[in-house]
Enzyme design. Sequence first.
Site, short mmCIF file in Angstrom:
data_model
loop_
_atom_site.label_atom_id
_atom_site.label_comp_id
_atom_site.label_asym_id
_atom_site.label_seq_id
_atom_site.Cartn_x
_atom_site.Cartn_y
_atom_site.Cartn_z
N ASP A 160 0.88 -1.18 0.00
CA ASP A 160 0.00 0.00 0.00
C ASP A 160 0.91 1.22 0.00
O ASP A 160 2.12 1.11 0.20
CB ASP A 160 -0.88 -0.01 1.26
CG ASP A 160 -1.77 1.23 1.36
OD1 ASP A 160 -2.39 1.59 0.35
OD2 ASP A 160 -1.83 1.86 2.44
N SER A 161 0.31 2.39 -0.19
CA SER A 161 1.09 3.62 -0.13
C SER A 161 1.54 3.93 1.29
O SER A 161 2.41 4.77 1.48
CB SER A 161 0.23 4.79 -0.63
OG SER A 161 -0.87 4.96 0.23
N TYR B 30 -0.69 7.97 -2.97
CA TYR B 30 -0.76 7.53 -4.36
C TYR B 30 -1.85 8.29 -5.12
O TYR B 30 -1.78 8.43 -6.34
CB TYR B 30 -1.10 6.03 -4.41
CG TYR B 30 0.04 5.07 -4.12
CD1 TYR B 30 1.35 5.51 -3.94
CD2 TYR B 30 -0.21 3.69 -4.06
CE1 TYR B 30 2.38 4.60 -3.70
CE2 TYR B 30 0.82 2.78 -3.82
CZ TYR B 30 2.11 3.24 -3.64
OH TYR B 30 3.11 2.34 -3.40
N CYS C 169 -4.55 -1.65 -1.49
CA CYS C 169 -4.76 -0.24 -1.79
C CYS C 169 -5.77 -0.16 -2.92
O CYS C 169 -5.56 -0.75 -3.99
CB CYS C 169 -3.42 0.36 -2.24
SG CYS C 169 -3.54 2.04 -2.86
N THR D 108 -6.59 2.45 -4.69
CA THR D 108 -6.10 3.30 -5.78
C THR D 108 -5.18 2.49 -6.70
O THR D 108 -5.33 2.52 -7.93
CB THR D 108 -5.34 4.50 -5.18
OG1 THR D 108 -6.18 5.12 -4.20
CG2 THR D 108 -4.98 5.51 -6.24
N GLU E 179 -2.08 9.28 7.89
CA GLU E 179 -0.65 8.99 7.94
C GLU E 179 0.03 9.76 9.08
O GLU E 179 0.98 9.29 9.69
CB GLU E 179 0.02 9.36 6.62
CG GLU E 179 -0.21 8.38 5.50
CD GLU E 179 0.54 7.06 5.67
OE1 GLU E 179 1.72 7.07 6.04
OE2 GLU E 179 -0.08 6.01 5.42
N CYS F 188 -11.12 3.13 0.60
CA CYS F 188 -9.68 3.37 0.72
C CYS F 188 -9.24 2.63 1.97
O CYS F 188 -9.91 2.72 3.02
CB CYS F 188 -9.41 4.87 0.86
SG CYS F 188 -7.70 5.25 1.36
N HIS G 13 -6.97 3.14 4.02
CA HIS G 13 -6.61 3.97 5.18
C HIS G 13 -7.84 4.27 6.06
O HIS G 13 -7.71 4.49 7.26
CB HIS G 13 -6.04 5.32 4.73
CG HIS G 13 -4.59 5.29 4.35
ND1 HIS G 13 -4.13 4.70 3.20
CD2 HIS G 13 -3.49 5.82 4.96
CE1 HIS G 13 -2.81 4.86 3.13
NE2 HIS G 13 -2.40 5.54 4.18
#
Length: 280
Positions: A12-13, A44, A75, A77, A154, A186, A188
């Site tokens: 993942d990002s 991303y 992820c 995206t 994040e 998403c 996150h």
Amino acid sequence: MRTAPGPIGLFDSGIGGATVLAALHQHMPHDDLVLLSDQARCPYGPRPAAELVRIALANTRWLLAQEARLIVVACNTASAAALGTLRSTFPGVPFVGMVPAVKPAVRASQRQAIGVLATPTTIAGTLLRDVIAQWAGDARVIAQACPGLVEQIEAGELDTPATVALLTQHLAPLRDAGVDTIVLGCTHYPLVAPTIARLMGAGVSIIDAAPAVARQVARIVASHSTAPGSGSIRYVTTGDQRGYQQLIERCGLPPGQIERIAPLDINPQPDAMINAHRSE
Ligand code: DGL
């Protein structure tokens, strides 16, 4: 000679992959897992699809070098941008990607009004449009982009005034439409699910695709091998480890050492790419 099967690899990002990792660890506690969080390139979301494909290829090559036997694109995206290319580039490798959980949301929604929260790229992409066209039927779907939310998460700002203000703004169209079910599009966003639930109030269900992904991974793994791993987890980041430990604990994952690696080369020489491809 290796006796245990290789780990399941996820990328993942950033910390979003940990929400999927947590579902996998809960569902498959004896399997070895390695999560690559590409925090050096997070987010991303604003990147063009062609770059996301190169990033996803580099992440996959790195995980294969760790002997990953299955890759979870943890992820939304990257799944939307790159899953097709990954499958055709590495035909022998099983991939599982994230798909916005519109189908279960439509089944669960009493009012047939659902909201989808995702990054701007996912909201604008064809995958979400196709999933809505395939599964929404007569249900109303409010697809809401949430720019800035990945960055807040994040930073560990899960419930700060700034994050609450951002969420209040992004949730307003969903409230106005009277949705009773929200899809987290998403990986996150499960980290702010409690804040979303509080802001939306009682009677609104939140759907995270991670448990369904974990079940799918378990089915694939069971069909390939029955040898158990040791239940180990490797956390690897290309970015700054600060704050990572706290966030993995918020995901319900066991604490562990966070390994840091240099950002991956997303423009490798053709030879390196050929050597890394597998066709088991
Ligand atoms: N976790 C990623 C997703 O599921 C976040 C994308 C980003 O880094 O913008 O879409």
